[in-house]
Design a protein around this motif. Structure first.
Motif, PDB file in Angstrom:
ATOM      1  N   ALA A  37      -5.130  16.299  -7.937  1.00 32.20           N
ATOM      2  CA  ALA A  37      -3.792  16.303  -8.527  1.00 32.20           C
ATOM      3  C   ALA A  37      -3.866  16.685 -10.005  1.00 32.20           C
ATOM      4  CB  ALA A  37      -3.138  14.937  -8.365  1.00 32.20           C
ATOM      5  N   ARG A  38      -2.761  17.225 -10.498  1.00 32.52           N
ATOM      6  CA  ARG A  38      -2.662  17.534 -11.924  1.00 32.52           C
ATOM      7  C   ARG A  38      -1.248  17.262 -12.386  1.00 32.52           C
ATOM      8  NH1 ARG A  38      -2.279  23.739 -13.541  1.00 32.52           N
ATOM      9  NH2 ARG A  38      -1.177  22.671 -15.215  1.00 32.52           N
ATOM     10  N   PRO A  39      -1.034  16.999 -13.686  1.00 34.18           N
ATOM     11  CA  PRO A  39       0.313  16.660 -14.166  1.00 34.18           C
ATOM     12  C   PRO A  39       1.307  17.786 -13.917  1.00 34.18           C
ATOM     13  CG  PRO A  39      -1.350  16.096 -15.801  1.00 34.18           C
ATOM     14  CD  PRO A  39      -2.050  16.902 -14.741  1.00 34.18           C
ATOM     15  N   GLY A  40       2.545  17.400 -13.628  1.00 32.82           N
ATOM     16  CA  GLY A  40       3.619  18.357 -13.424  1.00 32.82           C
ATOM     17  C   GLY A  40       4.471  18.511 -14.662  1.00 32.82           C
ATOM     18  N   PRO A  41       5.546  19.297 -14.571  1.00 34.28           N
ATOM     19  CA  PRO A  41       6.371  19.600 -15.749  1.00 34.28           C
ATOM     20  C   PRO A  41       7.344  18.497 -16.128  1.00 34.28           C
ATOM     21  CG  PRO A  41       7.256  20.713 -13.836  1.00 34.28           C
ATOM     22  CD  PRO A  41       5.985  20.054 -13.381  1.00 34.28           C
ATOM     23  N   LEU A  42       7.595  17.549 -15.229  1.00 30.69           N
ATOM     24  CA  LEU A  42       8.526  16.461 -15.504  1.00 30.69           C
ATOM     25  C   LEU A  42       7.764  15.176 -15.776  1.00 30.69           C
ATOM     26  CD1 LEU A  42      11.058  17.151 -12.606  1.00 30.69           C
ATOM     27  CD2 LEU A  42      11.248  17.866 -14.999  1.00 30.69           C
ATOM     28  N   PRO A  43       8.278  14.289 -16.619  1.00 28.94           N
ATOM     29  CA  PRO A  43       7.574  13.032 -16.893  1.00 28.94           C
ATOM     30  C   PRO A  43       7.278  12.270 -15.596  1.00 28.94           C
ATOM     31  CG  PRO A  43       9.404  13.319 -18.417  1.00 28.94           C
ATOM     32  CD  PRO A  43       9.532  14.414 -17.388  1.00 28.94           C
ATOM     33  N   GLY A  44       6.032  11.873 -15.428  1.00 28.04           N
ATOM     34  CA  GLY A  44       5.639  11.111 -14.257  1.00 28.04           C
ATOM     35  C   GLY A  44       5.406  11.936 -13.009  1.00 28.04           C
ATOM     36  N   SER A  45       5.559  13.246 -13.080  1.00 25.21           N
ATOM     37  CA  SER A  45       5.374  14.098 -11.894  1.00 25.21           C
ATOM     38  C   SER A  45       3.949  14.629 -11.843  1.00 25.21           C
ATOM     39  CB  SER A  45       6.364  15.262 -11.897  1.00 25.21           C
ATOM     40  OG  SER A  45       6.090  16.161 -12.960  1.00 25.21           O
ATOM     41  N   TYR A  46       3.552  15.078 -10.655  1.00 21.82           N
ATOM     42  CA  TYR A  46       2.238  15.672 -10.470  1.00 21.82           C
ATOM     43  C   TYR A  46       2.305  16.646  -9.307  1.00 21.82           C
ATOM     44  CZ  TYR A  46       1.934  12.266  -6.670  1.00 21.82           C
ATOM     45  OH  TYR A  46       2.190  11.526  -5.531  1.00 21.82           O
ATOM     46  N   VAL A  47       1.371  17.585  -9.286  1.00 24.90           N
ATOM     47  CA  VAL A  47       1.275  18.523  -8.172  1.00 24.90           C
ATOM     48  C   VAL A  47      -0.029  18.272  -7.440  1.00 24.90           C
ATOM     49  CG1 VAL A  47       2.719  20.355  -9.119  1.00 24.90           C
ATOM     50  CG2 VAL A  47       0.294  20.301  -9.683  1.00 24.90           C
ATOM     51  N   SER A  52       0.826  -1.202   0.000  1.00 29.13           N
ATOM     52  CA  SER A  52       0.000   0.000   0.000  1.00 29.13           C
ATOM     53  C   SER A  52       0.859   1.251   0.000  1.00 29.13           C
ATOM     54  CB  SER A  52      -0.924  -0.009   1.224  1.00 29.13           C
ATOM     55  OG  SER A  52      -1.749   1.132   1.229  1.00 29.13           O
ATOM     56  N   ARG A  53       1.905   1.259   0.802  1.00 25.66           N
ATOM     57  CA  ARG A  53       2.780   2.435   0.836  1.00 25.66           C
ATOM     58  C   ARG A  53       3.561   2.590  -0.459  1.00 25.66           C
ATOM     59  NH1 ARG A  53       4.193   1.504   7.202  1.00 25.66           N
ATOM     60  NH2 ARG A  53       2.505   2.829   8.004  1.00 25.66           N
ATOM     61  N   ALA A  54       3.938   1.480  -1.072  1.00 29.88           N
ATOM     62  CA  ALA A  54       4.651   1.565  -2.348  1.00 29.88           C
ATOM     63  C   ALA A  54       3.748   2.103  -3.456  1.00 29.88           C
ATOM     64  CB  ALA A  54       5.201   0.190  -2.725  1.00 29.88           C
ATOM     65  N   LEU A  55       2.450   1.786  -3.389  1.00 28.40           N
ATOM     66  CA  LEU A  55       1.511   2.218  -4.425  1.00 28.40           C
ATOM     67  C   LEU A  55       0.945   3.612  -4.180  1.00 28.40           C
ATOM     68  CD1 LEU A  55      -0.554  -1.071  -4.917  1.00 28.40           C
ATOM     69  CD2 LEU A  55       1.107  -0.092  -6.515  1.00 28.40           C
ATOM     70  N   ARG A  56       1.224   4.182  -3.027  1.00 28.44           N
ATOM     71  CA  ARG A  56       0.627   5.468  -2.671  1.00 28.44           C
ATOM     72  C   ARG A  56       0.864   6.553  -3.737  1.00 28.44           C
ATOM     73  NH1 ARG A  56       1.575   6.891   3.196  1.00 28.44           N
ATOM     74  NH2 ARG A  56      -0.594   6.333   3.549  1.00 28.44           N
ATOM     75  N   TRP A  67       5.467  16.291  -6.911  1.00 22.88           N
ATOM     76  CA  TRP A  67       5.859  14.956  -6.480  1.00 22.88           C
ATOM     77  C   TRP A  67       6.171  14.060  -7.673  1.00 22.88           C
ATOM     78  CZ3 TRP A  67       5.667  13.680  -1.168  1.00 22.88           C
ATOM     79  CH2 TRP A  67       5.016  14.606  -0.346  1.00 22.88           C
ATOM     80  N   ARG A  68       7.018  13.066  -7.427  1.00 24.66           N
ATOM     81  CA  ARG A  68       7.215  11.982  -8.385  1.00 24.66           C
ATOM     82  C   ARG A  68       7.712  10.757  -7.628  1.00 24.66           C
ATOM     83  NH1 ARG A  68      10.948  12.855 -13.580  1.00 24.66           N
ATOM     84  NH2 ARG A  68      12.559  13.003 -11.972  1.00 24.66           N
ATOM     85  N   ASP A  69       7.022   9.640  -7.813  1.00 23.79           N
ATOM     86  CA  ASP A  69       7.410   8.373  -7.179  1.00 23.79           C
ATOM     87  C   ASP A  69       7.585   8.513  -5.672  1.00 23.79           C
ATOM     88  OD1 ASP A  69       7.413   7.224  -9.699  1.00 23.79           O
ATOM     89  OD2 ASP A  69       9.544   7.591 -10.022  1.00 23.79           O
ATOM     90  N   GLY A  70       6.702   9.278  -5.049  1.00 28.26           N
ATOM     91  CA  GLY A  70       6.735   9.422  -3.606  1.00 28.26           C
ATOM     92  C   GLY A  70       7.740  10.422  -3.078  1.00 28.26           C
ATOM     93  N   ARG A  71       8.455  11.104  -3.953  1.00 26.23           N
ATOM     94  CA  ARG A  71       9.450  12.085  -3.533  1.00 26.23           C
ATOM     95  C   ARG A  71       8.939  13.492  -3.784  1.00 26.23           C
ATOM     96  NH1 ARG A  71      15.021  13.615  -6.716  1.00 26.23           N
ATOM     97  NH2 ARG A  71      15.833  15.116  -5.188  1.00 26.23           N
ATOM     98  N   LEU A  72       9.079  14.366  -2.788  1.00 24.02           N
ATOM     99  CA  LEU A  72       8.731  15.773  -2.941  1.00 24.02           C
ATOM    100  C   LEU A  72       9.870  16.475  -3.667  1.00 24.02           C
ATOM    101  CD1 LEU A  72       6.757  18.089  -2.343  1.00 24.02           C
ATOM    102  CD2 LEU A  72       7.932  18.397  -0.144  1.00 24.02           C
ATOM    103  N   LEU A  73       9.591  16.978  -4.869  1.00 22.95           N
ATOM    104  CA  LEU A  73      10.618  17.583  -5.727  1.00 22.95           C
ATOM    105  C   LEU A  73      10.677  19.104  -5.609  1.00 22.95           C
ATOM    106  CD1 LEU A  73       9.883  15.596  -9.020  1.00 22.95           C
ATOM    107  CD2 LEU A  73      11.460  14.972  -7.185  1.00 22.95           C
ATOM    108  N   GLY A  74       9.552  19.717  -5.324  1.00 20.53           N
ATOM    109  CA  GLY A  74       9.508  21.172  -5.268  1.00 20.53           C
ATOM    110  C   GLY A  74       8.261  21.619  -4.536  1.00 20.53           C
ATOM    111  N   LEU A  75       8.267  22.884  -4.116  1.00 20.32           N
ATOM    112  CA  LEU A  75       7.105  23.422  -3.426  1.00 20.32           C
ATOM    113  C   LEU A  75       7.020  24.920  -3.616  1.00 20.32           C
ATOM    114  CD1 LEU A  75       7.597  23.997   0.364  1.00 20.32           C
ATOM    115  CD2 LEU A  75       9.487  23.188  -1.033  1.00 20.32           C
ATOM    116  N   VAL A  76       5.836  25.442  -3.346  1.00 24.12           N
ATOM    117  CA  VAL A  76       5.607  26.874  -3.344  1.00 24.12           C
ATOM    118  C   VAL A  76       4.384  27.114  -2.467  1.00 24.12           C
ATOM    119  CG1 VAL A  76       4.110  26.842  -5.396  1.00 24.12           C
ATOM    120  CG2 VAL A  76       5.353  28.942  -4.797  1.00 24.12           C
ATOM    121  N   ARG A  77       4.352  28.278  -1.812  1.00 22.12           N
ATOM    122  CA  ARG A  77       3.192  28.606  -0.995  1.00 22.12           C
ATOM    123  C   ARG A  77       2.689  29.993  -1.373  1.00 22.12           C
ATOM    124  NH1 ARG A  77       5.665  29.619   5.142  1.00 22.12           N
ATOM    125  NH2 ARG A  77       6.493  31.719   4.767  1.00 22.12           N
ATOM    126  N   THR A  78       1.403  30.222  -1.203  1.00 26.18           N
ATOM    127  CA  THR A  78       0.789  31.495  -1.559  1.00 26.18           C
ATOM    128  C   THR A  78      -0.268  31.859  -0.518  1.00 26.18           C
ATOM    129  OG1 THR A  78      -0.896  30.401  -2.914  1.00 26.18           O
ATOM    130  CG2 THR A  78       1.102  31.124  -4.040  1.00 26.18           C
TER     131      THR A  78
END
Length: 412
Positions: free
Chosen positions: A214-224, A200-204, A278-289
């Motif tokens: 969620a929506r697609p991010g700028p890198l292949p396989g990424s999402y925000v 379950s954690r691997a599939l999260r 995010w991609r593959d469970g890793r937080l790649l970037g962030l921004v706050r507003t």
């Protein structure tokens, strides 16, 4: 557990993070009066309770008999997600909130019960990328043919069946309608739970990427997706990776992004609208507003060091700008006076420098906004009471940022 109990312990699906307890639905499939299934489920949940607590998993028993689902009666195909019946919407909410399933099933004529097949057929996306384990019971085959039948169906729904199973021969495992004490049987059940939690954690990440927020991010396989308080650990780690270069460039370690504890990060995640890449469970970037008067403030724009120079920071900046309220007339951000890479990026995006309000050397940059339609995933707005409770905390945070010379990390 009754349908009512399962629903009252289910809140709106929270942000998926490693720190949130996994919700494991234990489905009792037999609806026949006097069936053995409820007793097997009682044994199973009691045997697994100590291990579930260690693993951070919540076991939620639910009898299909309590769902009172008629044979599939929806006009639309389940893949559309458009449900006209209240019983379908209730069932959808229960399944959607689960992170995995343990199916307690008998075997009827070499197959699974019709009630299980019917419950599976009602839904589609709600099942996807979640593990399912089986505890079967029967006579000659101990229910294993029911499990083999069910596996053909669940894989079509993108459920992931486990290798570990429990198969109980009724005459050997029970006495007078109760499951006999059996250490080996208990150990087999724990093995199912252990594997289910790992899978379950691997599939999260795959479940998160498919969620409506969620929506697609700028890198292949990424999402925000929106970040929430349960993401504090990942945000803390990323901040400390990103802001080291800014500390060196500006000759100071007094940056909140470097010094904040996970609990402090958790606090501002409740007050700001934050988004993570995010991609593959890793937080790649962030921004706050957040909105301050008629201004739209952008902060904590950071990208993992190994991904700089790929346009990720620019993409996140534009995403943050697009979420500005329509009546905000400008976007505001701050960076360090020696953060030359940041300054070049922001000025190339139309920002202009204004005199700093403080003496810490931080530079205020402003961009007039045309207020486009929001693209940023949004979290629910705070109530009036919550806003009043956090006003003083936000003012204090502004003072800390000025004193600490908060500067966004180089984004590239």
């Amino acid at each position: 557990m009754s349908m009512k109990s399962a629903e009252t312990s289910t809140s709106a699906p929270p942000s998926s993070t490693a720190s949130r307890a996994l919700r494991i639905l234990v489905l009792v499939c037999s609806t026949r009066p006097g069936a053995l299934g409820p007793e097997v489920a009682r044994w199973l949940t009691a045997a697994l309770a100590p291990r579930a607590a260690e693993l951070g998993a919540d076991l939620v028993p639910l009898a299909l008999a309590d769902l009172d689902l008629p044979f599939l009666d929806e006009e639309e195909h389940p893949s559309t997600g458009h449900y006209g019946r209240e019983h379908t919407r209730r069932w959808s909410g229960i399944v959607d909130a689960a992170d995995g399933f343990i199916v307690v099933t008998p075997e009827y004529n070499y197959g699974m019960p019709a009630t299980l097949k019917n419950a599976l057929d009602y839904l589609s996306a709600e099942w996807a990328w979640k593990p399912v384990g089986f505890v079967s019971y029967g006579h000659t085959s101990a229910g294993t043919r029911s499990v083999q039948h069910a596996k053909q169906v669940v894989t079509t729904l993108r459920l992931v069946p486990l290798g570990a199973t429990v198969a109980m021969r009724i005459n050997d495992a029970t006495e007078q309608g109760r499951v006999r004490p059996d250490a080996a049987l208990d150990a087999a059940a724990v093995g199912v739970l252990d594997e289910l939690v790992r899978v379950s954690r691997a599939l999260r990440p795959m479940r998160e990427a498919a969620r409506p927020g969620a929506r697609p991010g700028p890198l292949p396989g990424s999402y925000v997706r929106p970040l929430g308080p349960d993401d504090a650990a990942e945000v803390t780690v990323l901040q400390r990776c990103c802001w080291v270069d800014e500390a060196l460039a500006n000759d100071t370690l007094a940056l909140p992004a470097l010094r904040e504890s996970p609990q402090e990060v958790r606090g501002w995640l409740t007050r700001w609208r934050a988004t993570g890449l995010w991609r593959d469970g890793r937080l790649l970037g962030l921004v706050r507003t957040r909105r301050v008067g008629a201004e739209w403030h952008v902060g904590r724009l950071g990208v993992a060091p190994d991904l700089r120079g790929q346009g990720v920071g620019r993409w996140l900046l534009r995403l943050a700008e697009s979420a500005a309220d329509r009546d905000c007339d400008r976007v505001v951000l701050f960076t360090g006076a020696e953060s030359h890479g940041n300054l070049a990026l922001y000025e190339s995006e139309g920002y202009r420098r204004e005199p700093s309000a403080g003496e810490d050397g931080a530079i205020r940059l402003v961009k007039r906004t045309a207020s486009p339609a929001p693209l940023l995933p949004t979290a629910s707005a705070p109530s009036a009471g919550e806003a009043a409770d956090t006003e003083k905390a936000e003012d204090a945070e502004k003072d800390v940022e000025k004193a600490g010379k908060t500067v966004p990390a180089h984004c590239g």
